[in-house]
Design an enzyme around this catalytic site. Structure first.
Site, PDB file in Angstrom:
ATOM      1  NE  ARG A  46      -3.290  -0.011   2.957  1.00  0.00           N
ATOM      2  CZ  ARG A  46      -4.542   0.457   3.019  1.00  0.00           C
ATOM      3  NH1 ARG A  46      -5.528  -0.195   2.410  1.00  0.00           N
ATOM      4  NH2 ARG A  46      -4.815   1.548   3.693  1.00  0.00           N
ATOM      5  NE  ARG A  57      -2.516  15.371  -8.249  1.00  0.00           N
ATOM      6  CZ  ARG A  57      -3.330  14.628  -9.012  1.00  0.00           C
ATOM      7  NH1 ARG A  57      -2.894  14.081 -10.137  1.00  0.00           N
ATOM      8  NH2 ARG A  57      -4.580  14.433  -8.660  1.00  0.00           N
ATOM      9  CG  HIS A  60      -0.119  15.449 -13.390  1.00  0.00           C
ATOM     10  ND1 HIS A  60      -0.853  14.788 -12.422  1.00  0.00           N
ATOM     11  CD2 HIS A  60      -0.419  14.827 -14.566  1.00  0.00           C
ATOM     12  CE1 HIS A  60      -1.560  13.825 -12.991  1.00  0.00           C
ATOM     13  NE2 HIS A  60      -1.320  13.830 -14.292  1.00  0.00           N
ATOM     14  CB  SER A  86       9.567   1.803   3.890  1.00  0.00           C
ATOM     15  OG  SER A  86       9.630   0.599   4.635  1.00  0.00           O
ATOM     16  CB  SER A  88       9.005  -1.663   8.538  1.00  0.00           C
ATOM     17  OG  SER A  88       9.328  -1.882   7.172  1.00  0.00           O
ATOM     18  CB  SER A 150      -4.944   1.393   7.522  1.00  0.00           C
ATOM     19  OG  SER A 150      -5.212   0.166   6.897  1.00  0.00           O
ATOM     20  CD  GLU A 153      -0.280   0.869   4.659  1.00  0.00           C
ATOM     21  OE1 GLU A 153      -1.492   0.603   4.576  1.00  0.00           O
ATOM     22  OE2 GLU A 153       0.548   0.087   5.183  1.00  0.00           O
ATOM     23  CG  ASP A 161      -2.093  14.645  -2.232  1.00  0.00           C
ATOM     24  OD1 ASP A 161      -1.383  14.459  -3.245  1.00  0.00           O
ATOM     25  OD2 ASP A 161      -3.205  14.110  -2.089  1.00  0.00           O
TER      26      ASP A 161
HETATM   27  O1  LIG Z   1       1.048  -2.968   2.187  1.00  0.00           O
HETATM   28  C1  LIG Z   1       1.525  -2.945   3.289  1.00  0.00           C
HETATM   29  C2  LIG Z   1       0.806  -3.632   4.412  1.00  0.00           C
HETATM   30  O2  LIG Z   1      -0.574  -3.700   4.060  1.00  0.00           O
HETATM   31  C3  LIG Z   1       0.927  -3.041   5.791  1.00  0.00           C
HETATM   32  O3  LIG Z   1      -0.187  -2.221   6.111  1.00  0.00           O
HETATM   33  C4  LIG Z   1       2.867  -2.303   3.493  1.00  0.00           C
HETATM   34  O4  LIG Z   1       2.878  -1.016   2.939  1.00  0.00           O
HETATM   35  C5  LIG Z   1       3.920  -3.169   2.804  1.00  0.00           C
HETATM   36  O5  LIG Z   1       3.954  -4.418   3.424  1.00  0.00           O
HETATM   37  C6  LIG Z   1       5.303  -2.523   2.844  1.00  0.00           C
HETATM   38  O6  LIG Z   1       5.750  -2.403   4.176  1.00  0.00           O
HETATM   39  P1  LIG Z   1       6.567  -1.142   4.650  1.00  0.00           P
HETATM   40  O7  LIG Z   1       7.784  -1.050   3.748  1.00  0.00           O
HETATM   41  O8  LIG Z   1       6.922  -1.408   6.068  1.00  0.00           O
HETATM   42  O9  LIG Z   1       5.663   0.068   4.484  1.00  0.00           O
END
Ligand SMILES: O=C([C@H](O)CO)[C@H](O)[C@H](O)COP(=O)(O)O
Length: 186
Positions: A46, A57, A60, A86, A88, A150, A153, A161
């Site tokens: 995600r 963007r 753009h 990331s 993590s 979530s 993300e 943005d």
């Molecule tokens: O998609 C992900 C997962 O749903 C956790 O919410 C993470 O973004 C994906 O696993 C990548 O991990 P990170 O590099 O730690 O963001």
């Protein structure tokens, strides 16, 4: 609970994460973006979706932005900037990308929950977002009712943005000009 009640909670969680992001580091991030000849965006899962929207963007706006792993993405060199999303800060493929970027003398910007993570240690600027992390030791101060990463993300997508608005201000860019570069083969 219904959708409106959940929406209120999500908005209140975002209201705790976004306003706490460091202003000085964000200005440094914008400087790195403006000084880079090419900008390479990387993220998994995600976080990968979020950083793709940022790359779009920037395209753009007329910046040379690419998504790492796409077939038409060129090589990075010392004039490039790698933007990593990331939570993590330790996802293996992204650690490798950051190592490669540093090896060729490029800059690295990281958006993460964990400012002590392996990628953070290599980054020129680290943007910390306080949110729960399912994949790292650092959990962030803010609690969330949402699953896994979530809140992070969502926050990183909205934070990027805010960077776009800062870039638009610096480059005297408006939405109509940007829309002029939007794909006409959709
Ligand atoms: O998609 C992900 C997962 O749903 C956790 O919410 C993470 O973004 C994906 O696993 C990548 O991990 P990170 O590099 O730690 O963001």
């Amino acid at each position: 609970m219904n959708n409106k009640e959940y929406a209120k909670i999500i908005l209140s969680e975002l209201n705790q994460t976004l306003p706490t992001i460091d202003i000085e580091k964000s200005n440094q991030f914008v400087d790195l973006l403006l000084n880079a000849k090419e900008i390479f965006c990387a993220g998994a899962g995600r976080s990968g979706f979020a950083v793709r929207g940022f790359a779009m963007r920037m395209m753009h706006m007329g910046l040379n932005s690419y998504v790492v792993g796409e077939t038409c993405t060129p090589n990075i060199d010392e004039t490039g900037l790698l933007v990593v999303c990331s939570g993590s800060g330790s996802t293996k493929s992204l650690v490798n990308h950051a190592q490669k970027a540093k090896e060729v003398g490029a800059k690295v910007a990281l958006i993460t929950i964990d400012p002590e993570s392996p990628i953070a240690k290599m980054a020129d600027v680290v943007i910390e977002i306080s949110a729960p992390s399912p994949k790292s030791a650092k959990a962030g101060e803010i609690k969330s009712i949402q699953p896994m990463g979530s809140l992070f993300e969502q926050s990183e997508a909205l934070y990027m943005d805010t960077l776009i608005l800062m870039l638009m201000e610096r480059k005297h860019m408006d939405s109509d000009t940007m829309f002029g570069r939007h794909a006409n083969m959709e």
